[in-house]
Design an enzyme around this catalytic site. Structure first.
Site, PDB file in Angstrom:
ATOM      1  N   LEU A  59       0.802  -1.459   0.100  1.00 51.99           N
ATOM      2  CA  LEU A  59       0.414  -0.081  -0.041  1.00 51.99           C
ATOM      3  C   LEU A  59       0.905   1.218  -0.102  1.00 51.99           C
ATOM      4  O   LEU A  59       1.952   1.447   0.736  1.00 51.99           O
ATOM      5  CB  LEU A  59      -0.966   0.091   1.236  1.00 51.99           C
ATOM      6  N   ASP A  60       0.707   2.239  -0.863  1.00 59.39           N
ATOM      7  CA  ASP A  60       0.839   3.436  -0.673  1.00 59.39           C
ATOM      8  C   ASP A  60       1.632   4.218   0.874  1.00 59.39           C
ATOM      9  O   ASP A  60       0.453   3.808   1.551  1.00 59.39           O
ATOM     10  CB  ASP A  60       0.489   4.744  -1.453  1.00 59.39           C
ATOM     11  N   GLN A  61       2.610   4.446   0.719  1.00 58.98           N
ATOM     12  CA  GLN A  61       2.487   5.317   2.659  1.00 58.98           C
ATOM     13  C   GLN A  61       1.696   5.948   3.125  1.00 58.98           C
ATOM     14  O   GLN A  61       0.981   5.509   4.109  1.00 58.98           O
ATOM     15  CB  GLN A  61       3.549   6.037   2.398  1.00 58.98           C
ATOM     16  N   THR A  63      -1.908   5.474   2.737  1.00 65.91           N
ATOM     17  CA  THR A  63      -2.540   5.107   2.898  1.00 65.91           C
ATOM     18  C   THR A  63      -3.174   3.780   3.779  1.00 65.91           C
ATOM     19  O   THR A  63      -1.975   3.733   4.315  1.00 65.91           O
ATOM     20  CB  THR A  63      -3.247   4.318   1.934  1.00 65.91           C
ATOM     21  N   ARG A 160      -5.737   5.935  -6.955  1.00 64.31           N
ATOM     22  CA  ARG A 160      -5.302   7.685  -7.291  1.00 64.31           C
ATOM     23  C   ARG A 160      -5.790   8.484  -8.763  1.00 64.31           C
ATOM     24  O   ARG A 160      -6.304   9.864  -8.308  1.00 64.31           O
ATOM     25  CB  ARG A 160      -4.472   7.685  -6.131  1.00 64.31           C
TER      26      ARG A 160
END
Length: 233
Positions: A59-61, A63, A160
């Protein structure tokens, strides 16, 4: 920041990643989900030396939500195959600025990443990587909408970018056009994107495992005043 353990056995570990925590370590040396897990396993099982932790997706930071890790290389290979072939079912919650034209539907795009700027853009068909997501409106009010998102592909920054392309930036996602600022529990920026649910086939038992990750206190919807008086269904 401390991840929440949602599932654990000899082959898999499923965690609820806090927003603001890296999935994997980078050049900054900051703690990550992988380093936290390695230390957790080392202490709990009194393992000397290095501990194997297989990151099969991330997961992106900014998120939050459910992340599946492998505890053996065999499990990592089998789980990675499931992600690559689209056999893993994923559900995300997102709160966006604006509202889709329809209450539910599907979006298909082709995405291209600029590794210099770490940004992704929608490109022409035949270029970039194919991306598909189904969406459903859950709640709306105060100029914002909560969506359920079910991506059938797993591209970098996919949700996103696909939302921003339709003038529906995720709340707090300044990189992709949001006007609002959100903070994670540690004060770092976060976005209103949460990996709510993950379903996969257990790498050795062959059984379906479905994991749901609760939101934490920094999830904007947790505040009673978030939606204002115009909260929808």
């Amino acid at each position: 920041m401390t991840p929440e353990i949602l599932f654990e056995d000899n082959h898999c570990l499923v965690l609820n990643k806090p927003a603001g925590m890296l999935s994997q370590g980078d050049e900054t040396g900051r703690p990550s989900l992988v380093s936290w897990t390695a230390e957790y396993l080392k202490v709990k099982y009194r393992k000397p030396g290095n501990v194997y932790v297989g990151l099969v997706h991330r997961l992106d930071q900014p998120t939050s939500g459910v992340v599946l890790l492998a505890r053996t290389s065999k499990a990592a290979g089998r789980l990675s195959d499931q992600f690559r072939t689209g056999a893993v079912s994923k559900l995300y919650w997102a709160i966006v600025e604006g509202r889709p034209d329809l209450p539910e539907g599907e979006w298909v795009d082709h995405l291209e990443k600029d590794r210099t700027t770490n940004r992704v853009r929608v490109t022409e068909e035949g270029e970039g990587k194919f991306a598909r997501v189904a969406y459903e409106v859950l709640t709306e009010g105060a100029g914002m909408t909560k969506l359920a998102l079910r991506p059938s592909t797993g591209r970098s920054h996919q949700l996103r970018v696909q939302l921003a392309e339709r003038n529906l930036p995720i709340v707090g996602d300044r990189k992709y056009g949001s006007r609002k600022i959100l903070r994670a529990l540690d004060g770092e920026p976060r976005i209103a994107l949460h990996a709510r649910e993950l379903s996969f086939t257990h790498p050795t038992l062959g059984e379906t495992v479905r994991i749901e990750a609760p939101v934490q206190a920094d999830w904007p919807e947790s505040s009673p005043a978030w939606w204002g008086s115009s909260r929808g269904r």
